[in-house]
Design a protein around this motif. Sequence first.
Motif, mmCIF file in Angstrom:
data_model
loop_
_atom_site.group_PDB
_atom_site.id
_atom_site.type_symbol
_atom_site.label_atom_id
_atom_site.label_comp_id
_atom_site.label_asym_id
_atom_site.label_seq_id
_atom_site.Cartn_x
_atom_site.Cartn_y
_atom_site.Cartn_z
ATOM 1 N N ASP A 1 0.670 -0.744 -0.285
ATOM 2 C CA ASP A 1 0.374 0.396 0.422
ATOM 3 C C ASP A 1 0.867 0.918 0.321
ATOM 4 O O ASP A 1 1.770 1.636 0.925
ATOM 5 C CB ASP A 1 -0.914 -0.415 1.591
ATOM 6 C CG ASP A 1 -1.734 -0.960 1.122
ATOM 7 O OD1 ASP A 1 -2.620 -0.952 0.279
ATOM 8 O OD2 ASP A 1 -2.381 -1.522 2.407
ATOM 9 N N LEU B 1 4.625 6.193 -11.624
ATOM 10 C CA LEU B 1 3.050 6.668 -11.085
ATOM 11 C C LEU B 1 3.244 7.767 -10.701
ATOM 12 O O LEU B 1 3.890 8.247 -10.972
ATOM 13 C CB LEU B 1 3.481 6.090 -9.409
ATOM 14 C CG LEU B 1 3.573 4.623 -9.064
ATOM 15 C CD1 LEU B 1 3.653 4.656 -7.417
ATOM 16 C CD2 LEU B 1 2.139 4.145 -9.461
ATOM 17 N N THR C 1 -3.007 13.901 -4.277
ATOM 18 C CA THR C 1 -3.859 13.991 -2.772
ATOM 19 C C THR C 1 -4.681 14.249 -3.319
ATOM 20 O O THR C 1 -5.949 14.742 -4.490
ATOM 21 C CB THR C 1 -3.276 14.448 -2.063
ATOM 22 O OG1 THR C 1 -2.644 15.243 -2.722
ATOM 23 C CG2 THR C 1 -2.091 13.840 -1.603
ATOM 24 N N VAL D 1 0.539 9.884 -8.670
ATOM 25 C CA VAL D 1 -0.329 10.200 -7.249
ATOM 26 C C VAL D 1 -0.566 11.344 -6.874
ATOM 27 O O VAL D 1 0.099 12.035 -6.376
ATOM 28 C CB VAL D 1 0.321 9.532 -6.115
ATOM 29 C CG1 VAL D 1 -0.718 9.195 -5.105
ATOM 30 C CG2 VAL D 1 1.154 7.783 -6.407
ATOM 31 N N ALA E 1 -3.786 10.055 -0.505
ATOM 32 C CA ALA E 1 -4.356 8.831 -1.837
ATOM 33 C C ALA E 1 -3.523 7.637 -1.699
ATOM 34 O O ALA E 1 -2.127 8.026 -1.103
ATOM 35 C CB ALA E 1 -3.627 9.169 -3.514
ATOM 36 N N THR E 2 -4.768 6.426 -1.530
ATOM 37 C CA THR E 2 -3.739 5.565 -1.193
ATOM 38 C C THR E 2 -4.189 4.685 -2.897
ATOM 39 O O THR E 2 -4.610 4.482 -3.367
ATOM 40 C CB THR E 2 -4.098 4.817 -0.344
ATOM 41 O OG1 THR E 2 -4.429 5.155 0.490
ATOM 42 C CG2 THR E 2 -3.227 3.138 -0.127
ATOM 43 N N ARG E 3 -2.516 3.882 -3.325
ATOM 44 C CA ARG E 3 -2.500 3.402 -4.091
ATOM 45 C C ARG E 3 -2.123 1.777 -4.034
ATOM 46 O O ARG E 3 -1.281 1.206 -3.213
ATOM 47 C CB ARG E 3 -1.316 3.020 -5.161
ATOM 48 C CG ARG E 3 -1.984 4.814 -5.816
ATOM 49 C CD ARG E 3 -3.181 4.406 -6.986
ATOM 50 N NE ARG E 3 -3.178 5.499 -7.751
ATOM 51 C CZ ARG E 3 -4.099 7.130 -6.996
ATOM 52 N NH1 ARG E 3 -4.755 6.762 -5.895
ATOM 53 N NH2 ARG E 3 -4.092 7.774 -7.716
ATOM 54 N N GLU E 4 -2.682 0.721 -4.520
ATOM 55 C CA GLU E 4 -2.177 -1.148 -4.505
ATOM 56 C C GLU E 4 -1.161 -1.271 -4.878
ATOM 57 O O GLU E 4 -1.406 -0.990 -6.587
ATOM 58 C CB GLU E 4 -3.441 -1.567 -3.806
ATOM 59 C CG GLU E 4 -2.883 -3.121 -4.246
ATOM 60 C CD GLU E 4 -4.088 -3.883 -4.384
ATOM 61 O OE1 GLU E 4 -4.618 -5.168 -5.331
ATOM 62 O OE2 GLU E 4 -5.702 -3.393 -3.518
ATOM 63 N N ILE E 5 -0.030 -1.565 -5.355
ATOM 64 C CA ILE E 5 0.971 -1.911 -6.080
ATOM 65 C C ILE E 5 1.461 -3.827 -5.626
ATOM 66 O O ILE E 5 1.869 -3.208 -4.513
ATOM 67 C CB ILE E 5 2.261 -1.311 -5.909
ATOM 68 C CG1 ILE E 5 1.915 0.509 -6.100
ATOM 69 C CG2 ILE E 5 3.506 -1.467 -6.275
ATOM 70 C CD1 ILE E 5 2.511 1.136 -6.077
#
Length: 227
Positions: free
Chosen positions: A193, A221, A225, A223, A205-209
Amino acid sequence: FTMHGAPAHDRATGELARYHVRIIDGTSEVTDRTALLIPHAESPVHVKLAYAHHAPRSAAITSTVTGRILHAGRPLADARVRVLEGDATTRTRRDGTFAIAVATRGALVLHIDHPTGLATARAIFVRADTLALTVELATTGTIAGVALDRAGKPLTHGLIQLRSRDTAVERFVAPGRGGHFALDNVELEQTYDLAVTDGDTGEHATREITLDAARPNVTALHVTTGR
């Protein structure tokens, strides 16, 4: 010290955020309740580095962590093993084994790396008896990109947090010029995460990688917010 990425306002009330200071130096714990930190304050705050009523813990060696480091199923020699919460460090023998004395009990993080660039980390819980581990040192990759605020401008004050869902190990980095950030030596075959927080507004903001052999690097990436 400098603290980056702290929200300037309380998310629940919207009022100006206020922080107290807690300091842990490995042998004792200090909380200065009189040092009130306010983001963007005009004058610096001085923190009292005194033990007060907190009794220092004994620095005597209490436990030994032993184990073996492997790569591709084979023993890995000359890998460095160190405790992130202290100065303890050692290297693996020809058969991949190691032993490291730690001056604390409870949760700690072992960081393992090798001159070839292989690296990993393990969160462990140490008790009074010897703890034996077997760690497979996997090939690593890179996660990099650009952190942006709600308006799409590069994030200048913020924090990037990377947390493994498999090992619960966390890493932190601040965005650089133009909002760019990079995390190297990220272990493959794990899901992470990636959380980006705007230090001025508190928006995040959150990204799954997921990194694996087919996708060892994620370097483009963007990203934003607040979205």
